[in-house]
Design an enzyme around this catalytic site. Sequence first.
Site, PDB file in Angstrom:
ATOM      1  N   HIS A 134      -7.979  -3.743   9.739  1.00 44.44           N
ATOM      2  CA  HIS A 134      -7.514  -3.630   8.249  1.00 44.44           C
ATOM      3  C   HIS A 134      -6.561  -4.320   8.037  1.00 44.44           C
ATOM      4  O   HIS A 134      -5.268  -4.836   8.704  1.00 44.44           O
ATOM      5  CB  HIS A 134      -7.302  -2.120   7.721  1.00 44.44           C
ATOM      6  CG  HIS A 134      -6.194  -1.477   8.393  1.00 44.44           C
ATOM      7  ND1 HIS A 134      -6.018  -0.155   8.398  1.00 44.44           N
ATOM      8  CD2 HIS A 134      -5.007  -1.809   8.678  1.00 44.44           C
ATOM      9  CE1 HIS A 134      -4.956   0.342   8.812  1.00 44.44           C
ATOM     10  NE2 HIS A 134      -4.110  -0.878   9.162  1.00 44.44           N
ATOM     11  N   ASP A 166       0.777  -1.377  -0.028  1.00 45.01           N
ATOM     12  CA  ASP A 166      -0.010   0.035   0.039  1.00 45.01           C
ATOM     13  C   ASP A 166       0.868   1.378   0.064  1.00 45.01           C
ATOM     14  O   ASP A 166       1.850   1.187   0.298  1.00 45.01           O
ATOM     15  CB  ASP A 166      -1.043   0.040   1.156  1.00 45.01           C
ATOM     16  CG  ASP A 166      -0.455  -0.305   2.474  1.00 45.01           C
ATOM     17  OD1 ASP A 166       0.822  -0.607   2.506  1.00 45.01           O
ATOM     18  OD2 ASP A 166      -1.075  -0.573   3.389  1.00 45.01           O
ATOM     19  N   GLU A 192      -9.580  -0.904   4.480  1.00 43.41           N
ATOM     20  CA  GLU A 192     -10.253  -0.399   5.686  1.00 43.41           C
ATOM     21  C   GLU A 192     -11.600  -0.956   5.914  1.00 43.41           C
ATOM     22  O   GLU A 192     -12.453  -1.214   4.673  1.00 43.41           O
ATOM     23  CB  GLU A 192     -10.486   1.385   5.810  1.00 43.41           C
ATOM     24  CG  GLU A 192      -9.064   2.049   5.475  1.00 43.41           C
ATOM     25  CD  GLU A 192      -8.281   1.928   6.993  1.00 43.41           C
ATOM     26  OE1 GLU A 192      -8.514   1.127   7.720  1.00 43.41           O
ATOM     27  OE2 GLU A 192      -8.097   3.092   7.154  1.00 43.41           O
ATOM     28  N   ASN A 205      -7.982  -1.573  13.714  1.00 40.34           N
ATOM     29  CA  ASN A 205      -9.646  -1.541  13.111  1.00 40.34           C
ATOM     30  C   ASN A 205      -9.687  -2.848  12.210  1.00 40.34           C
ATOM     31  O   ASN A 205     -10.774  -2.971  11.674  1.00 40.34           O
ATOM     32  CB  ASN A 205      -9.957  -0.363  12.581  1.00 40.34           C
ATOM     33  CG  ASN A 205      -9.147  -0.338  10.908  1.00 40.34           C
ATOM     34  OD1 ASN A 205      -8.218  -1.055  10.757  1.00 40.34           O
ATOM     35  ND2 ASN A 205      -9.530   0.839  10.495  1.00 40.34           N
TER      36      ASN A 205
HETATM   37  C1  F6R Z   1       1.406  -1.274   6.308  1.00 36.76           C
HETATM   38  C2  F6R Z   1      -0.080  -1.827   6.185  1.00 36.76           C
HETATM   39  C3  F6R Z   1      -0.867  -1.689   7.530  1.00 36.76           C
HETATM   40  C4  F6R Z   1      -0.039  -2.110   8.739  1.00 36.76           C
HETATM   41  C5  F6R Z   1      -0.939  -1.986   9.926  1.00 36.76           C
HETATM   42  C6  F6R Z   1      -0.224  -2.181  11.309  1.00 36.76           C
HETATM   43  O1  F6R Z   1       1.766  -1.153   4.961  1.00 36.76           O
HETATM   44  O2  F6R Z   1      -0.508  -2.253   5.065  1.00 36.76           O
HETATM   45  O3  F6R Z   1      -1.998  -2.455   7.242  1.00 36.76           O
HETATM   46  O4  F6R Z   1       0.372  -3.422   8.542  1.00 36.76           O
HETATM   47  O5  F6R Z   1      -1.674  -0.908  10.018  1.00 36.76           O
HETATM   48  O6  F6R Z   1       0.809  -1.155  11.539  1.00 36.76           O
HETATM   49  P1  F6R Z   1       1.859  -1.183  12.347  1.00 36.76           P
HETATM   50  O7  F6R Z   1       2.610  -2.498  12.221  1.00 36.76           O
HETATM   51  O8  F6R Z   1       2.548  -0.009  12.483  1.00 36.76           O
HETATM   52  O9  F6R Z   1       0.781  -1.222  13.749  1.00 36.76           O
END
Ligand code: F6R
Length: 265
Positions: A138, A67, A143, A136
């Site tokens: 995702h 992403d 999302e 959340n």
């Molecule tokens: C990042 C991504 C997000 C993160 C998620 C957890 O490329 O795709 O889905 O993996 O938000 O983020 P952290 O590891 O920073 O808690």
Amino acid sequence: MHLLVAEDYDALSRMAARLLADALRAQPRASLVLPTGNTPLGLYRELAALHARGAFDTARLHVFQLDEYLGVTPDDPRSFYGWIRRVALDPLGIEAERVVRLRGDAPDPDAACREYAAAVRDAGGFDQVVLGLGANGHLGFNEPPADPASPTRMVRLSAETLASNARYWGGEGRVPPYAVTCGMANILAARRKLLLVSGAEKRDALRRALDGPVSPESPASYLQHSGHVTVVADTAAWPWPQRGKARWSGAVGRLRRLVLAAAGR
Ligand code: F6R
């Protein structure tokens, strides 16, 4: 699904690195999706150490970005591309020409998403996806509510994600509100999925992912119905009592028995 619970974050990182290094050794031409975020930092550190010791080769890997923020150039250190280059691609010696970017800085983001989707098709889909979990629920920037068939596309980030990512941008108001993300369809179709979950703030999302209803409100819950998933969580994120005192029930009971069987117990 295999569920592995590690004592702490360092153990989680070592466990995940061993699993991934084994997979990449077995399939040196793999198409591999790598996430950013805090959770995989330890994995990348351990993986680089294993690579430096010759545990696996990266020369023929193809890496896909998961992403990206919209309107952020790849040379911006806060871009996900800049991040993944620093923490994973450079340490693993993976050149830019073997990386398929999600071009959040493209003048036409929809066209950039179509190009990415074509590159995934040309690669024959993903062999291995590594994922972190949003608080959340995702996966990538899919999302809630997210359709399991959703394509790679532009998305608006939720208030929860903007708040959570404020730590990387010096304030919530500074986080780019839009992003491009690999869609759920490609993620779920990957031949192997490795989900890393660390910390108490992810406990509820992990419980909903593993044992809640499979629903667009918890995108990670689709993994319950998707093959070849390994979840590595640390004890802080693990939502159930530890082995010994545990009274496993429902889906988790079945999953846990699978893990124990896989571990030969
Ligand atoms: C990042 C991504 C997000 C993160 C998620 C957890 O490329 O795709 O889905 O993996 O938000 O983020 P952290 O590891 O920073 O808690």
